[in-house]
Each structure stands twice: as C-alpha cells, then as structure tokens.
Design a protein around this motif. Structure first.
Motif, PDB file in Angstrom:
ATOM      1  N   ASP A 101       0.825  -1.165  -0.016  1.00 21.41           N
ATOM      2  CA  ASP A 101      -0.046  -0.122  -0.112  1.00 21.41           C
ATOM      3  C   ASP A 101       0.909   1.190  -0.140  1.00 21.41           C
ATOM      4  OD1 ASP A 101      -2.496  -1.124   2.324  1.00 21.41           O
ATOM      5  OD2 ASP A 101      -2.359  -1.652   0.031  1.00 21.41           O
ATOM      6  N   PHE A 102       0.562   2.093  -0.931  1.00 21.38           N
ATOM      7  CA  PHE A 102       1.319   3.344  -0.824  1.00 21.38           C
ATOM      8  C   PHE A 102       0.738   4.420  -1.619  1.00 21.38           C
ATOM      9  CE2 PHE A 102       2.224   1.134  -4.739  1.00 21.38           C
ATOM     10  CZ  PHE A 102       2.174   2.422  -5.823  1.00 21.38           C
ATOM     11  N   HIS A 103       0.908   5.598  -1.080  1.00 18.13           N
ATOM     12  CA  HIS A 103       0.258   7.043  -1.537  1.00 18.13           C
ATOM     13  C   HIS A 103       0.792   7.206  -2.936  1.00 18.13           C
ATOM     14  CE1 HIS A 103      -1.876   8.428   2.037  1.00 18.13           C
ATOM     15  NE2 HIS A 103      -0.696   7.996   2.851  1.00 18.13           N
ATOM     16  N   LEU A 104      -0.294   7.453  -3.822  1.00 21.31           N
ATOM     17  CA  LEU A 104      -0.038   7.741  -5.363  1.00 21.31           C
ATOM     18  C   LEU A 104      -0.830   8.463  -5.794  1.00 21.31           C
ATOM     19  CD1 LEU A 104       2.304   6.963  -7.220  1.00 21.31           C
ATOM     20  CD2 LEU A 104       0.565   5.048  -8.248  1.00 21.31           C
ATOM     21  N   PRO A 105      -0.583   9.705  -6.595  1.00 20.07           N
ATOM     22  CA  PRO A 105      -1.696  10.919  -6.885  1.00 20.07           C
ATOM     23  C   PRO A 105      -2.526   9.790  -8.108  1.00 20.07           C
ATOM     24  CG  PRO A 105       0.175  11.749  -6.688  1.00 20.07           C
ATOM     25  CD  PRO A 105       0.641  10.441  -6.389  1.00 20.07           C
ATOM     26  N   TYR A 106      -3.624  10.280  -8.450  1.00 19.87           N
ATOM     27  CA  TYR A 106      -4.349   9.532  -9.508  1.00 19.87           C
ATOM     28  C   TYR A 106      -3.877   9.639 -10.529  1.00 19.87           C
ATOM     29  CZ  TYR A 106      -8.490   7.901 -11.981  1.00 19.87           C
ATOM     30  OH  TYR A 106      -9.201   7.063 -12.925  1.00 19.87           O
ATOM     31  N   SER A 107      -3.343  10.656 -11.234  1.00 13.91           N
ATOM     32  CA  SER A 107      -2.539  10.618 -12.525  1.00 13.91           C
ATOM     33  C   SER A 107      -1.573   9.787 -12.518  1.00 13.91           C
ATOM     34  CB  SER A 107      -2.161  12.140 -12.771  1.00 13.91           C
ATOM     35  OG  SER A 107      -1.290  12.353 -11.921  1.00 13.91           O
ATOM     36  N   GLN A 108      -0.680   9.478 -11.596  1.00 17.96           N
ATOM     37  CA  GLN A 108       0.318   8.541 -11.534  1.00 17.96           C
ATOM     38  C   GLN A 108      -0.285   7.122 -11.655  1.00 17.96           C
ATOM     39  OE1 GLN A 108       3.519   9.099 -12.169  1.00 17.96           O
ATOM     40  NE2 GLN A 108       3.083  11.570 -12.330  1.00 17.96           N
ATOM     41  N   TYR A 109      -1.221   6.913 -10.870  1.00 21.54           N
ATOM     42  CA  TYR A 109      -1.821   5.453 -10.858  1.00 21.54           C
ATOM     43  C   TYR A 109      -2.062   5.057 -12.040  1.00 21.54           C
ATOM     44  CZ  TYR A 109      -5.442   2.023 -10.142  1.00 21.54           C
ATOM     45  OH  TYR A 109      -6.022   0.880 -10.504  1.00 21.54           O
ATOM     46  N   LYS A 111      -0.714   5.860 -14.842  1.00 22.73           N
ATOM     47  CA  LYS A 111       0.334   5.573 -15.652  1.00 22.73           C
ATOM     48  C   LYS A 111       0.803   4.017 -15.069  1.00 22.73           C
ATOM     49  CE  LYS A 111       1.982  10.124 -16.407  1.00 22.73           C
ATOM     50  NZ  LYS A 111       3.198  11.061 -16.332  1.00 22.73           N
ATOM     51  N   LEU A 112       0.754   3.897 -13.786  1.00 23.90           N
ATOM     52  CA  LEU A 112       1.082   2.633 -13.407  1.00 23.90           C
ATOM     53  C   LEU A 112       0.164   1.355 -13.873  1.00 23.90           C
ATOM     54  CD1 LEU A 112       2.929   0.863 -11.309  1.00 23.90           C
ATOM     55  CD2 LEU A 112       1.154   1.504  -9.566  1.00 23.90           C
ATOM     56  N   GLU A 113      -1.049   1.816 -13.959  1.00 22.94           N
ATOM     57  CA  GLU A 113      -2.006   0.828 -14.420  1.00 22.94           C
ATOM     58  C   GLU A 113      -1.767   0.530 -15.940  1.00 22.94           C
ATOM     59  OE1 GLU A 113      -6.699   0.328 -13.706  1.00 22.94           O
ATOM     60  OE2 GLU A 113      -6.155   2.185 -14.607  1.00 22.94           O
ATOM     61  N   GLU A 114      -1.397   1.595 -16.483  1.00 24.08           N
ATOM     62  CA  GLU A 114      -1.143   1.449 -18.141  1.00 24.08           C
ATOM     63  C   GLU A 114      -0.001   0.637 -18.274  1.00 24.08           C
ATOM     64  OE1 GLU A 114       0.024   4.145 -21.959  1.00 24.08           O
ATOM     65  OE2 GLU A 114      -0.123   5.173 -20.080  1.00 24.08           O
ATOM     66  N   CYS A 115       1.288   0.962 -17.625  1.00 21.91           N
ATOM     67  CA  CYS A 115       2.430   0.041 -17.713  1.00 21.91           C
ATOM     68  C   CYS A 115       2.125  -1.338 -17.330  1.00 21.91           C
ATOM     69  CB  CYS A 115       3.394   0.622 -16.703  1.00 21.91           C
ATOM     70  SG  CYS A 115       5.204   0.023 -16.801  1.00 21.91           S
ATOM     71  N   TRP A 116       1.122  -1.708 -16.241  1.00 22.99           N
ATOM     72  CA  TRP A 116       0.857  -3.078 -15.839  1.00 22.99           C
ATOM     73  C   TRP A 116       0.035  -3.870 -17.157  1.00 22.99           C
ATOM     74  CZ3 TRP A 116       1.592  -7.425 -14.363  1.00 22.99           C
ATOM     75  CH2 TRP A 116       0.660  -8.212 -13.914  1.00 22.99           C
ATOM     76  N   SER A 117      -0.771  -2.977 -17.774  1.00 23.46           N
ATOM     77  CA  SER A 117      -1.505  -3.562 -18.778  1.00 23.46           C
ATOM     78  C   SER A 117      -0.357  -3.865 -20.241  1.00 23.46           C
ATOM     79  CB  SER A 117      -2.436  -2.578 -19.279  1.00 23.46           C
ATOM     80  OG  SER A 117      -3.489  -2.271 -18.574  1.00 23.46           O
ATOM     81  N   LYS A 118       0.570  -2.924 -20.280  1.00 20.87           N
ATOM     82  CA  LYS A 118       1.560  -3.356 -21.314  1.00 20.87           C
ATOM     83  C   LYS A 118       2.370  -4.827 -21.030  1.00 20.87           C
ATOM     84  CE  LYS A 118       2.195   1.343 -22.993  1.00 20.87           C
ATOM     85  NZ  LYS A 118       2.921   2.607 -23.089  1.00 20.87           N
ATOM     86  N   TYR A 131      -4.492 -13.066  -9.736  1.00 20.73           N
ATOM     87  CA  TYR A 131      -3.466 -12.308  -9.072  1.00 20.73           C
ATOM     88  C   TYR A 131      -2.225 -12.159  -9.965  1.00 20.73           C
ATOM     89  CZ  TYR A 131      -6.326 -13.235  -5.112  1.00 20.73           C
ATOM     90  OH  TYR A 131      -7.420 -13.472  -4.084  1.00 20.73           O
ATOM     91  N   PRO A 132      -1.412 -11.268  -9.743  1.00 17.25           N
ATOM     92  CA  PRO A 132      -1.756 -10.440  -8.834  1.00 17.25           C
ATOM     93  C   PRO A 132      -2.550  -9.194  -9.345  1.00 17.25           C
ATOM     94  CG  PRO A 132       0.282  -9.937 -10.261  1.00 17.25           C
ATOM     95  CD  PRO A 132      -0.286 -11.157 -10.671  1.00 17.25           C
ATOM     96  N   TYR A 133      -2.793  -8.329  -8.654  1.00 15.36           N
ATOM     97  CA  TYR A 133      -3.964  -7.107  -9.163  1.00 15.36           C
ATOM     98  C   TYR A 133      -3.561  -5.782  -8.522  1.00 15.36           C
ATOM     99  CZ  TYR A 133      -7.113  -7.015  -5.009  1.00 15.36           C
ATOM    100  OH  TYR A 133      -7.603  -7.059  -3.695  1.00 15.36           O
ATOM    101  N   LEU A 134      -4.241  -4.915  -9.121  1.00 12.88           N
ATOM    102  CA  LEU A 134      -3.821  -3.473  -9.039  1.00 12.88           C
ATOM    103  C   LEU A 134      -4.912  -2.778  -8.585  1.00 12.88           C
ATOM    104  CD1 LEU A 134      -1.336  -1.398  -8.743  1.00 12.88           C
ATOM    105  CD2 LEU A 134      -2.043  -0.921 -11.133  1.00 12.88           C
ATOM    106  N   ALA A 135      -5.017  -2.074  -7.147  1.00 12.38           N
ATOM    107  CA  ALA A 135      -6.405  -1.539  -7.007  1.00 12.38           C
ATOM    108  C   ALA A 135      -5.967  -0.159  -6.366  1.00 12.38           C
ATOM    109  CB  ALA A 135      -7.024  -2.237  -5.688  1.00 12.38           C
TER     110      ALA A 135
END
Length: 401
Positions: A101-109, A111-118, A131-135
């Motif tokens: 669990d970590f603090h992350l602004p929505y805009s950066q989240y 980008k993280l989700e996009e990277c994970w999709s790739k 699993y694993p999953y991102l929330a």
C-alpha cells in the motif's frame, strides 16, 4: 495424498529491503546450507528464523512518492527504490503473500495501470488471472498491489460466499418466494468494480467475494461485499470496507480477520535438493496428521511444524465483522481467540434475508425478514484444513527447484 502445486506465473524474487510490504515475504535468506540428513537421504535441514506478529490495530506507515515513467528505477528520499518501482516488481514477479500500500496521485496511478497493462499484454497474461492485481482508493489516494494468496486466505472467502447464499436462498424458497427473485441473487467472486459515489468515484477495487442482485433485464448491483484480511493490518481492512459501503453503497460489508502468529518466515538455510518431491510431500502429510488431528479435535488451531520449522503459525485470532451502511460500528462474531475455538460459536453472523435484495423488491415480495443461520463449526473446520494446505504450499515452494 495429492501434492499441492503453487500458482503464479513466475517464481518469487527478492525485493529491496526498503519496501513497505504488508504481508510476510517467503524469500529465503542467503546463508550456508547444512549438511544432508544421512538417515533420510537428501533433505532440507532447517533452522528457525526470527518471527514477528502484529496487532489488529496497528497502522501501517506509507510514504507519498513522486514517480516518473523512466525505465531506470527512481530513488526516494531514503535512497531506496521508489514504491512505484516496488509495485511494478511485485506485479511482474507475483511473489506469494505480499501486499503493498502506498500513496500515489491518481494521474500517476493511471500511468502505473497503463504500464501493468502493457506487461500483461507482452507476457500474454490473461485478464481472467486473479493475481497479482492492482487497486486504487481515491478517497485516501492509496494504490495497492496484492499478490498470490495462500489457501487460508482464499478459502476463507471462497467458502463463506456460498454458505451465506445457500442460507438466504433456502429461507426464500421456504417462504414461497418467486423463483425469479431467488435466481436474481448470485455470487460474483473476485470481480473488479469501479467506485461510483462520493470521493471514491475514481477507486478500483476487487473484493474477495461479492453477492450480486441481477433482476432479469436489469442492472446488477453489489448487495454484499466480503473482504478477508490474513495477517493484514486491521486499519487497511477497514479502508477496504469503506470503499464498498461508501463508494458502492452496498448494504453490508463482511470482514473476516485472520491473524497468524508468529508470522511465517522461511528458514535461514537454503534448501537442499529433494530427489522425489512427491514422496517428500507424502512424508510431510503423514508427519502432520497425528498432531493436527489431536489439536483440532480439542479446538486448538496451533502452529504446524515439519523438520523443525513452523510452516504455519498459530491462528491466533479469527473473527467476522458485519458493517452496515447505516451503522457507525460493526457487530463482531468471534471464532478463535489465542488459537482456541470459542466455546460458544455463533449460529448467525448478523446477515438478514433482506440484505440480499434491494429494499423495493424485497418489500414487493412480501416476505418476512429474518436473521440467517450460519454454520460456524463448519467454517472453523474449513479454516483448520486451510492451515494444513497453506503449510504444504509453503513447504512445497521451499523445496521445489
């Protein structure tokens, strides 16, 4: 006895020591191996490593970080890799029993989700893989990575959902409910849902279990969400609850809290090769059987040891909480305390038949409301059997090449 093989599409990797990880790592420390046990052939000779436990009320510290999409790892103020890079590492490697669990602004989240999709696309990872999953929790601005859980976590949710569904449907049928009403109630498993209301509109959450109401030709609605915390801090578990009660307006969120103490650690020693893994797992099953049967028969859910190491700690505490949308406090139903089954296990966990149906439809059905029965004895037995499966999973992963 059948051998339990571990899921996940890659083996676990070591993470940087600075990671904020909510669940215990199964990474083996680099220390010299002991000599083989001559009497048993090549077998792991184990020594214990320090264990730790955590109170249900402990609050995890998180650090807000600024991240970029550069390929090179970013450093945080402490000189370690950023939580963003830690999240990608967990998503790529899927090591068992970890949560970040970590603090992350929505805009950066995003980008993280996009990277994970790739990454998923490049590795041909199915969207159906749980699993694993991102929330993401937009109210608290916290991103979460959850990796492959063990049997104890999985079965605590998977077995609970049909138990409460069956109880509700039996009651409805026994009171003459229309078959179409009963068919509208069903389970959705660990489906991911987006937040809808208030500050949770940007949230993305996957419950451990859900009960849906889907009328013929109508839209599905989550009525009940189930969240399981397996040695997860209680505050984080309550944050999960808030996403459902406030972000999805579910009628009820059921929390299952399980505390393993001491927390699991792999042995300090590296494992030696095992010639016949299947035979070794059979030996473990026989070794566990006598002590497990003795302990469970007297209501004690203590640690499971094999070859001098604890592969599961005491199931120190287990309880179920029912949180209602219009209540500020939950009702708690205690199952285990200090690894002992409670003398008077509950016969209900506070769910009502009306919790499974929207108010207007339940009123139209003209059926009396009632609390539903719950077989807590069966459920505690399921938890005990899942402890055995978890011990086997951990040991099998340790000895597997």
């Amino acid at each position: 006895m059948s051998v339990l093989w571990i899921g996940g599409y890659e083996s676990a990797t070591k993470l940087d020591a600075t990671l904020v990880v909510k669940q215990g790592s199964t990474t083996t420390q680099n220390s010299p191996s002991d000599q083989s046990d001559v009497d048993r052939g090549k077998r792991p000779k184990l020594d214990s490593s320090p264990d730790f436990s955590r109170s249900p009320t402990d609050v995890s510290s998180t650090t807000s970080v600024t991240v970029s999409m550069d390929k090179s790892p970013q450093k945080d103020e402490r000189g370690g890799h950023s939580d963003y890079d830690a999240a990608l590492n967990l998503l790529r490697s899927n090591p068992p029993e970890q949560r970040l669990d970590f603090h992350l602004p929505y805009s950066q989240y995003l980008k993280l989700e996009e990277c994970w999709s790739k990454i998923r696309m490049a590795r041909n990872i199915s969207e159906d893989q749980k699993y694993p999953y991102l929330a993401y929790d937009s109210a608290t601005v916290i991103a979460t990575v959850v990796t492959l859980p063990r049997a104890l976590h999985e079965r605590a949710a998977v077995e609970l959902t049909p138990m409460i569904l069956d109880s509700a449907k039996k009651y409805l049928y026994s009171h003459g409910a229309d078959a179409s009403l009963v068919r509208s109630i069903g389970a959705a498993g660990s489906t991911t849902f987006n937040g809808v209301y208030r500050s949770y509109s940007r949230s993305k959450k996957q419950a451990d279990g859900t009960v849906l109401y889907t009328p013929f030709g109508g839209l599905s609605k989550v009525m009940i969400a189930i969240e399981v915390g397996y040695s997860q801090d209680y505050t984080a578990l309550c944050r999960n609850k808030d996403q459902w009660v406030e972000g999805q307006l579910v009628k009820v969120c059921v929390l299952v809290y399980l505390d393993e103490s001491p927390r699991f650690r792999n042995p300090r020693t590296l494992n030696e090769s095992v010639g016949d893994v299947s035979a070794e797992m059979e030996e473990m099953g026989r070794s566990m059987a006598e002590s497990v049967i003795r302990d469970y028969s007297r209501g004690y859910y203590g640690s499971i040891e094999y070859r001098g190491h604890k592969w599961v700690g005491d199931l120190n505490e287990a309880f179920i909480e029912v949180w209602r949308a219009n209540k500020r406090q939950p009702i708690r139903y205690q199952l285990l305390q200090n690894a002992w089954s409670c003398n008077r296990l509950p016969k209900t966990i506070g769910l009502k038949v009306s919790d499974f149906v929207p108010d207007e439809d339940f009123k139209a059905a003209n059926i009396p409301d009632s609390s539903l029965s719950f077989d807590a004895i069966l459920y505690v037995d399921i938890l005990g059997r899942s402890m055995q499966a978890t011990a086997q999973q951990r040991y099998l992963e340790f000895i597997s090449p």
